[in-house]
Scaffold this motif. Sequence first.
Motif, mmCIF file in Angstrom:
data_model
loop_
_atom_site.group_PDB
_atom_site.id
_atom_site.type_symbol
_atom_site.label_atom_id
_atom_site.label_comp_id
_atom_site.label_asym_id
_atom_site.label_seq_id
_atom_site.Cartn_x
_atom_site.Cartn_y
_atom_site.Cartn_z
ATOM 1 N N ASP A 149 -36.252 45.606 -58.685
ATOM 2 C CA ASP A 149 -35.855 46.791 -58.554
ATOM 3 C C ASP A 149 -36.829 48.173 -57.806
ATOM 4 O O ASP A 149 -36.107 49.012 -56.281
ATOM 5 C CB ASP A 149 -35.657 47.548 -59.921
ATOM 6 N N PHE A 198 -46.973 54.475 -62.313
ATOM 7 C CA PHE A 198 -46.841 53.553 -63.562
ATOM 8 C C PHE A 198 -48.232 51.979 -63.104
ATOM 9 O O PHE A 198 -48.453 52.064 -63.547
ATOM 10 C CB PHE A 198 -46.091 52.776 -63.686
ATOM 11 N N ILE A 199 -47.975 51.824 -62.359
ATOM 12 C CA ILE A 199 -49.148 51.189 -61.335
ATOM 13 C C ILE A 199 -50.885 51.714 -61.620
ATOM 14 O O ILE A 199 -51.195 51.334 -61.455
ATOM 15 C CB ILE A 199 -48.817 50.010 -60.392
ATOM 16 N N TYR A 236 -32.889 63.033 -64.884
ATOM 17 C CA TYR A 236 -31.710 61.912 -65.786
ATOM 18 C C TYR A 236 -32.110 60.761 -65.875
ATOM 19 O O TYR A 236 -33.723 60.389 -65.664
ATOM 20 C CB TYR A 236 -30.232 61.561 -65.530
ATOM 21 N N PHE A 252 -46.564 41.110 -55.841
ATOM 22 C CA PHE A 252 -47.654 40.607 -57.095
ATOM 23 C C PHE A 252 -47.279 40.356 -57.878
ATOM 24 O O PHE A 252 -47.591 39.544 -58.760
ATOM 25 C CB PHE A 252 -48.848 42.383 -57.335
ATOM 26 N N PHE A 253 -45.364 40.556 -58.865
ATOM 27 C CA PHE A 253 -45.065 40.763 -59.618
ATOM 28 C C PHE A 253 -44.778 38.852 -59.585
ATOM 29 O O PHE A 253 -44.576 38.815 -60.634
ATOM 30 C CB PHE A 253 -43.658 41.232 -59.703
ATOM 31 N N PHE A 307 -38.655 47.467 -71.545
ATOM 32 C CA PHE A 307 -39.861 47.599 -71.986
ATOM 33 C C PHE A 307 -40.135 46.935 -72.249
ATOM 34 O O PHE A 307 -41.262 46.796 -72.129
ATOM 35 C CB PHE A 307 -39.769 48.687 -71.418
ATOM 36 N N HIS A 351 -35.500 56.979 -69.690
ATOM 37 C CA HIS A 351 -34.946 55.071 -69.718
ATOM 38 C C HIS A 351 -34.659 55.957 -71.418
ATOM 39 O O HIS A 351 -34.796 56.142 -71.760
ATOM 40 C CB HIS A 351 -35.949 54.432 -70.045
ATOM 41 N N LEU A 383 -33.872 59.459 -53.613
ATOM 42 C CA LEU A 383 -33.997 58.752 -55.012
ATOM 43 C C LEU A 383 -34.797 57.768 -54.751
ATOM 44 O O LEU A 383 -34.754 57.390 -55.994
ATOM 45 C CB LEU A 383 -31.922 58.281 -54.866
ATOM 46 N N ALA A 384 -33.943 56.890 -53.493
ATOM 47 C CA ALA A 384 -34.848 55.759 -53.829
ATOM 48 C C ALA A 384 -36.630 55.317 -53.917
ATOM 49 O O ALA A 384 -37.217 55.491 -55.159
ATOM 50 C CB ALA A 384 -34.533 54.526 -52.748
ATOM 51 N N ILE A 409 -37.739 43.502 -62.967
ATOM 52 C CA ILE A 409 -38.901 45.051 -61.749
ATOM 53 C C ILE A 409 -38.766 44.614 -60.336
ATOM 54 O O ILE A 409 -38.277 45.281 -60.166
ATOM 55 C CB ILE A 409 -39.898 44.917 -63.101
ATOM 56 N N ASN A 425 -36.099 49.819 -53.534
ATOM 57 C CA ASN A 425 -36.173 51.151 -53.654
ATOM 58 C C ASN A 425 -36.164 51.389 -51.966
ATOM 59 O O ASN A 425 -36.471 51.908 -50.814
ATOM 60 C CB ASN A 425 -37.171 51.587 -54.635
ATOM 61 N N PHE A 435 -40.185 39.766 -65.395
ATOM 62 C CA PHE A 435 -40.595 40.584 -63.860
ATOM 63 C C PHE A 435 -39.981 40.539 -62.977
ATOM 64 O O PHE A 435 -40.465 41.362 -62.205
ATOM 65 C CB PHE A 435 -42.270 40.519 -63.454
ATOM 66 N N LYS A 450 -29.101 63.106 -55.613
ATOM 67 C CA LYS A 450 -29.192 61.949 -55.811
ATOM 68 C C LYS A 450 -28.555 61.030 -54.913
ATOM 69 O O LYS A 450 -27.450 60.810 -55.596
ATOM 70 C CB LYS A 450 -28.334 61.991 -57.053
ATOM 71 N N TRP A 461 -37.418 57.264 -57.922
ATOM 72 C CA TRP A 461 -37.658 55.831 -58.413
ATOM 73 C C TRP A 461 -38.906 55.152 -58.363
ATOM 74 O O TRP A 461 -40.132 54.639 -58.687
ATOM 75 C CB TRP A 461 -36.633 55.447 -58.914
ATOM 76 N N LYS A 499 -34.350 50.800 -49.535
ATOM 77 C CA LYS A 499 -33.238 51.248 -49.333
ATOM 78 C C LYS A 499 -33.998 52.407 -47.941
ATOM 79 O O LYS A 499 -33.411 52.875 -47.007
ATOM 80 C CB LYS A 499 -33.076 52.300 -50.185
#
Length: 209
Positions: A48, A103-104, A207, A33-34, A148, A140, A92-93, A45, A52, A42, A87, A96, A55
């Motif tokens: 990233d 967010f979406i 963190y 979609f990005f 951002f 962040h 961890l993946a 993002i 995730n 994008f 972590k 995030w 992984k």
Amino acid sequence: MTLLLDNEFQPLPPDKAVDTKLFLETVSHLPSFFDCLGSSVFGLIKSDVNGNITKIKAVYLKDPQRYVTLQDIVEAEREAHAAQWPKIGATLALMWLKRGLRFIQVLLQSLADGEKDPNNPNLIKVNVIKAYEEALKKYHGWVVQKIFSAALCAAPYRSNFLKALSKGEEAKEEDCLANVRQFLVNYTATVDAIYEMYTSLNAELDYTV
Ligand code: 0SG
């Protein structure tokens, strides 16, 4: 068919366990979609989020019968890597990834709720800022907050974004928003369930990067 509805999340079972295979199949469609969004910012993002997903998938594929639910993976890693957990690895993946998914969710919900800047009704900055503040900002540091800001400047117009959600088809705005609302039902339940799992397993970290 819209892009969102092509890749709808499944309803959760009563215990709210998230099926790993179905989850991975569904989220693996999100990064493409990005590409609809145009700007190269994008791409960062997308990679990233892709990282995730890759992984989590790699851990799942090691033993699909053992890792039927996402919780199976997180609990197995807690046992295997007590010193570094949470972590580490897929824990961890997913920590995030769920923030990106939140967010979406907040962005789409804000659009579906008709939240707009009355002076700039065809901009989605108010919706994007709301989503960022609720899902990501506290994790962040200064540098990532600057990324951002760059992404915010590259945010598409509302009308184009709604079209992108519908693969650029000439869908009416109200139809796009109806699709978004339908998509959000199972999507929100799934994201909420992952957040609840992290809280109940004490797997959340705060963190900043
Ligand atoms: C429509 C307009 C949209 C505007 C979009 C704005 C979105 C916000 C932009 C934020 C910029 C994000 C850039 C990347 C930041 C990353 O540093 C962070 C932290 O990344 C994690 O760091 C990795 O994801 C982890 O990877 S792992 O799989 O290996 O575990 C790991 O590396 C970790 C550090 O590990 S540690 O050192 O602690 O051991 N990532 C994020 O903040 C997630 C950003 C997701 C944004 C999703 C936006 C969706 C936009 C959709 C638009 C419809």
